[in-house]
Each structure stands twice: as C-alpha cells, then as structure tokens.
Write an enzyme that holds these catalytic residues in place. Structure first.
Site, mmCIF file in Angstrom:
data_model
loop_
_atom_site.group_PDB
_atom_site.id
_atom_site.type_symbol
_atom_site.label_atom_id
_atom_site.label_comp_id
_atom_site.label_asym_id
_atom_site.label_seq_id
_atom_site.Cartn_x
_atom_site.Cartn_y
_atom_site.Cartn_z
ATOM 1 N N GLU A 129 0.835 -1.203 0.000
ATOM 2 C CA GLU A 129 0.000 0.000 0.000
ATOM 3 C C GLU A 129 0.872 1.256 0.000
ATOM 4 O OE1 GLU A 129 -4.169 -1.432 1.888
ATOM 5 O OE2 GLU A 129 -2.670 -0.878 3.361
ATOM 6 N N CYS A 142 3.561 8.555 1.201
ATOM 7 C CA CYS A 142 4.096 7.614 2.184
ATOM 8 C C CYS A 142 4.304 6.289 1.463
ATOM 9 C CB CYS A 142 3.071 7.491 3.310
ATOM 10 S SG CYS A 142 3.552 6.315 4.554
ATOM 11 N N CYS A 149 6.324 -6.699 7.160
ATOM 12 C CA CYS A 149 7.495 -6.301 7.945
ATOM 13 C C CYS A 149 7.889 -7.475 8.825
ATOM 14 C CB CYS A 149 7.161 -5.083 8.814
ATOM 15 S SG CYS A 149 8.588 -4.422 9.697
ATOM 16 N N CYS A 153 6.378 -4.863 16.007
ATOM 17 C CA CYS A 153 6.006 -3.838 16.978
ATOM 18 C C CYS A 153 4.553 -4.119 17.373
ATOM 19 C CB CYS A 153 6.167 -2.457 16.378
ATOM 20 S SG CYS A 153 7.869 -2.183 15.829
ATOM 21 N N CYS A 156 1.491 -2.171 15.824
ATOM 22 C CA CYS A 156 1.494 -1.903 14.373
ATOM 23 C C CYS A 156 0.834 -3.040 13.607
ATOM 24 C CB CYS A 156 2.925 -1.705 13.900
ATOM 25 S SG CYS A 156 3.062 -1.513 12.113
ATOM 26 N N CYS A 387 -0.980 5.853 9.770
ATOM 27 C CA CYS A 387 0.244 5.145 10.173
ATOM 28 C C CYS A 387 -0.075 3.832 10.833
ATOM 29 C CB CYS A 387 0.985 5.909 11.261
ATOM 30 S SG CYS A 387 1.690 7.402 10.787
HETATM 31 N N1 SAH Z 1 9.227 0.510 9.956
HETATM 32 C C1 SAH Z 1 9.503 1.891 10.035
HETATM 33 C C2 SAH Z 1 8.663 2.736 9.105
HETATM 34 C C3 SAH Z 1 7.217 2.369 8.947
HETATM 35 S S1 SAH Z 1 6.148 2.667 10.316
HETATM 36 C C4 SAH Z 1 9.347 2.371 11.462
HETATM 37 O O1 SAH Z 1 8.853 1.640 12.286
HETATM 38 O O2 SAH Z 1 9.772 3.494 11.714
HETATM 39 C C5 SAH Z 1 5.869 4.430 10.316
HETATM 40 C C6 SAH Z 1 5.490 4.990 11.685
HETATM 41 O O3 SAH Z 1 4.158 4.622 12.060
HETATM 42 C C7 SAH Z 1 6.385 4.493 12.799
HETATM 43 O O4 SAH Z 1 6.752 5.531 13.665
HETATM 44 C C8 SAH Z 1 5.485 3.513 13.493
HETATM 45 O O5 SAH Z 1 5.921 3.244 14.779
HETATM 46 C C9 SAH Z 1 4.165 4.206 13.417
HETATM 47 N N2 SAH Z 1 3.012 3.343 13.698
HETATM 48 C C10 SAH Z 1 2.912 2.009 13.487
HETATM 49 N N3 SAH Z 1 1.685 1.570 13.862
HETATM 50 C C11 SAH Z 1 1.000 2.645 14.305
HETATM 51 C C12 SAH Z 1 -0.342 2.821 14.768
HETATM 52 N N4 SAH Z 1 -1.186 1.814 14.839
HETATM 53 N N5 SAH Z 1 -0.715 4.070 15.120
HETATM 54 C C13 SAH Z 1 0.150 5.099 15.005
HETATM 55 N N6 SAH Z 1 1.402 4.992 14.548
HETATM 56 C C14 SAH Z 1 1.831 3.775 14.197
HETATM 57 FE FE1 SF4 Z 2 7.620 -2.831 11.079
HETATM 58 FE FE2 SF4 Z 2 5.418 -1.615 11.933
HETATM 59 FE FE3 SF4 Z 2 7.497 -1.912 13.582
HETATM 60 FE FE4 SF4 Z 2 7.677 -0.185 11.529
HETATM 61 S S1 SF4 Z 2 6.276 -0.032 13.284
HETATM 62 S S2 SF4 Z 2 9.219 -1.701 12.193
HETATM 63 S S3 SF4 Z 2 6.445 -1.277 9.974
HETATM 64 S S4 SF4 Z 2 6.252 -3.579 12.701
#
Ligand code: SAH
Ligand code: SF4
Length: 422
Positions: A129, A142, A149, A153, A156, A387
């Site tokens: 996406e 974006c 991934c 996290c 996420c 995000c």
């Molecule tokens: N993997 C990289 C880039 C993609 S995520 C990273 O983790 O930085 C982009 C941003 O969205 C990151 O700061 C991540 O922590 C945040 N993010 C992920 N899930 C989220 C959610 N459910 N609500 C708000 N931010 C989120």
């Molecule tokens: Fe991967 Fe989501 Fe963690 Fe970014 S925030 S490193 S996309 S699992």
C-alpha cells in the site's frame, strides 16, 4: 527465494536470511524499465545492441522521458530514432505495477493497493500500500519498502502481516510513478478533480518512507531507489524532502546518513528499555542508549537538519508526565523534533489511543522544553490509511477466510486459504 511465509522468531526479531535474498525478475511479459536506475537502464540498452559509445546519451534520453515527463510509451520519445523506439518497444515496456484499488478519504488522503508483477510460477504478485496525504501547501507520499514487515512492533498492524519480502528498487520508485500518474503530476498533465490535491507546483512534494516495512532492512534497494528519486534530471526531489523512518536498526544508521542522506525519523515510542522492548522488540537488540548515540552521530545532523522522534500515544502505556519529562531528558543535546502520533487502532489490537487531554498535556510539556511538538493529525482513517494500519488486502481477506473456517463457515467463494504463496 520469492514470497515465502516467514515464521517469526519467538522474540519477534527479524529473520534476515529470506528477506535479504534479491527479488528475482518477473516471470511473464516484457520487463518494464520503470523504476530502474541509470546502471540498470544502461545494461538493458546494451542488451538490445545499443553501442557502448552511445549508452550514456541514450540513458539520458530515456531518463528524461521516463522520470521527468512520465512517459508511458516509447512512441512519444521523439528525440529517439524510430528504429530504436521500435526495438525498445519489442523488448521492454514502460508499464507500472497494477493498481488494484484506489481509495479516497473524505479528507483527501488517497490509498493505493498496488500489485507487483508475479515473480514465480505460483506467485500471484505481492501487494503493498502507498498513501498520499495532501495539505494546503504540500503533498506527502508515504511509500513502502517491504511487503509486510519482519519486525513485530506490538501496536502496528503491518507487523502482523505474514508474508514478507523486500521490494526491489524499481518497485519502490514505481510507487512514486503511480502516485504522479494518478495525481496528474507530470508536465502538462491535469490534476484530478475528485478530491483535494494541493495547488502547489508539485502534487508530490515530499516523500516519507513510513509505509509498510523497515527501510533499513532493505538498505541497498532503498538507497538505489532514493538515488533515482533525487536525481535532478528526473523526479528531482531534494533529499531534505525525503524522510526515512526506522524502528532503530542502529548499525545501519550512519551508513544511511552517508549513502542516502535523507532526513531521519526514529520510531522511539518509549523512554525505558523495558517498555520499548515490548512495543518495539528490536530494542532488545539495539537498546535506547545505543540508538540515541547513533542519532548523535548521524552524518549531517544539525539544528537545520533535525532528527524527528516519533512517539505514538498509547493510553495508560507511555503517556504520563513522567514519560514526557524522561523524553526531554533523553533527547538533550540531539537536534530533534518530536512528533506525537495518536495511536491508530486496527481490528484486534489491545491498545487504545490516549485521550485528548493527555496528549495535549504531553505536547505542552515538550513544547515548554523548547521543542516543536506537533501532534500528527490522523489522516485517512476512514480508509485505514493512517500510520501503522497498512496491510495488504490479500492478507486481510485471507485472515477473514481463516476466521470463517475456524467458525465452521465455508470459505469457498471468499478466498482460497493459503493458496499460492510459496
Ligand atoms: N518501519 C519503520 C517505518 C514504517 S512505520 C518504522 O517503524 O519506523 C511508520 C510509523 O508509524 C512508525 O513511527 C510507526 O511506529 C508508526 N506506527 C505504526 N503503527 C501505528 C499505529 N497503529 N498508530 C500510530 N502509529 C503507528
Ligand atoms: Fe515494522 Fe510496523 Fe514496527 Fe515499523 S512499526 S518496524 S512497519 S512492525
């Protein structure tokens, strides 16, 4: 290795063997030149008999048409001889990956589900996406760096996706090409009328590597893709308008500064290792202290080129006044911006977004300590484009089918569970 389902290690930390394997070429159809860098284009021209002494000039011509003008066919390349145009069209295409769907949010955010060409006999084509966020004076794209991934996290949605592979440099660049096609962002093209697109010179003025995936686990492809995106004769986006977001792959941060040179964003989200281990499991490998040291040494960091620290606001988890105070203490001496992100919920998550008074209080404390502390307004929530909400449609359908099977409801006609991945 193509799209194998990657089993995660129990600690949620990456399995690199599979995702580091280079993605093979598509199996069927002509190879598209879209997304290739100069060396790859040169190679493709040599392969169809363009003599060595002409290569540079021909690459420059193609470069201009593909990346400055957005050409979708070789026919329009009038400064290229008719014979060469025909030879090019016989061997190659300027096709973009397939747009499976385009969703437009009430706030003008657009989300494209993009399917890459298949890469193996049983491969249906990986899906990713890409999201476009228009504001009055800029438009931010974006983009994704991986399919899914490997990190997990806990807040996420992308991290729950089972299928993972690296995107090639061409697939990363192709996301920018598709966005510019759809937004009429080429010289002479018209902007769409079905939604908000800023009245700026360029519809796509900024890029953030904040879609699916961890960009520093796909370093070479991301570096090569960004070189194409920054090239002044083509897409021409300045490195200051590109932000790479990482969850903290410490050993790659300095290299990213030297070889990519974009702005850097760090997904910090917690100020104590114990909590960060849980939210961002990679922290067990690279704890907060090491991460912040790498930030202090990021090549080119200065007050004019600050590092952005992203901090997701999770109700009752990381949002107290003590957390805010510790955040300020930790970042002392680092040229920093702090970006507070309201948590974007997704089906099945155990977290809730902090309430507004909490977020304001946290933001005020940071502001009073001398930091700009914008709270990132969630955009495109109605189309699950915010995000951390990105996950391919295939994955969502498959999960639904699995659920239906578990509940004893036939899945036929919905989706064939587990079909055709490996
Ligand atoms: N993997 C990289 C880039 C993609 S995520 C990273 O983790 O930085 C982009 C941003 O969205 C990151 O700061 C991540 O922590 C945040 N993010 C992920 N899930 C989220 C959610 N459910 N609500 C708000 N931010 C989120
Ligand atoms: Fe991967 Fe989501 Fe963690 Fe970014 S925030 S490193 S996309 S699992």
């Amino acid at each position: 290795m193509t799209h194998s389902a990657v089993a995660r290690a129990a600690d949620g930390i990456e399995k690199t063997a599979e995702i580091l394997a280079p993605a093979p070429m598509p199996v069927a159809g002509k190879i598209s030149l879209v997304g290739f860098g100069r060396p790859a284009l040169s190679e493709k021209l040599a392969a169809i008999g363009v003599p060595e002494r002409e290569l540079r000039m021909r690459v420059n011509q193609l470069w201009h048409w593909i990346y400055h003008r957005g050409a979708q066919s070789f026919d329009v390349m009038l400064n290229v001889s008719k014979t060469l145009r025909a030879t090019l069209a016989d061997a190659y295409s300027l096709d973009r990956p397939t747009i499976v769907s385009e969703q437009i949010s009430v706030d003008g955010t657009r989300k494209w589900l993009i399917r890459m060409p298949p890469m193996g006999l049983h491969d249906k084509g990986a899906e990713i996406e890409t999201v476009y966020i228009p504001e009055s004076d800029r438009g931010t794209l974006c983009i994704s760096s991986q399919v899914g991934c490997t990190l997990t996290c806990s807040f996420c949605h992308t991290g729950t996706q089972r299928l993972v592979r690296n995107l090639t440099a061409a697939e990363i660049v192709a996301q920018v090409m598709i966005a510019r096609d759809r937004l009429g962002d080429w010289p002479g093209a018209s902007r769409p009328t079905d939604g908000l697109v800023p009245d700026a010179d360029r519809a796509v003025s900024n890029i953030v590597l904040m879609g699916m995936g961890e960009p520093l686990y796909n370093f070479d492809h991301v570096r090569d893709a960004m070189a194409t995106v920054m090239d002044g004769d083509g897409l021409s986006l300045s490195r200051r308008r590109i932000t790479l977001s990482t969850s903290g792959v410490v050993p790659m941060i300095e290299k990213a500064g030297n070889e990519i040179g974009s702005m850097l964003a760090i997904s910090l989200h917690a100020v104590r290792d114990e909590l960060r281990n849980e939210l961002v499991p990679l922290n067990r490998k690279y704890p907060i202290k090491d991460l912040l040291d790498a930030c202090r040494n990021y090549p080119g960091v200065s007050n004019a080129r600050r590092i952005t620290f992203e901090y997701v606001m999770l109700d009752g988890v990381n949002d107290t006044a003590a957390d805010a105070r510790e955040l300020i203490r930790l970042l002392k001496g680092i040229p920093a911006k702090i970006n507070l992100i309201p948590f974007n919920p997704w089906p099945g998550t155990k977290y809730k977004c902090s309430d507004w008074t909490r977020i304001e209080k946290f933001s005020d404390m940071i502001f009073n300590a001398g930091y700009a502390s914008p709270v990132r307004t969630p955009r495109g929530r109605d189309i699950l484009a915010a995000c951390g909400q990105l996950k391919s449609e295939t994955e969502k359908l498959r999960a639904r089918a699995r659920l239906m099977l578990d509940e004893g409801i036939g899945a036929e006609g919905v989706y064939a569970v587990g079909a055709g991945e490996d």
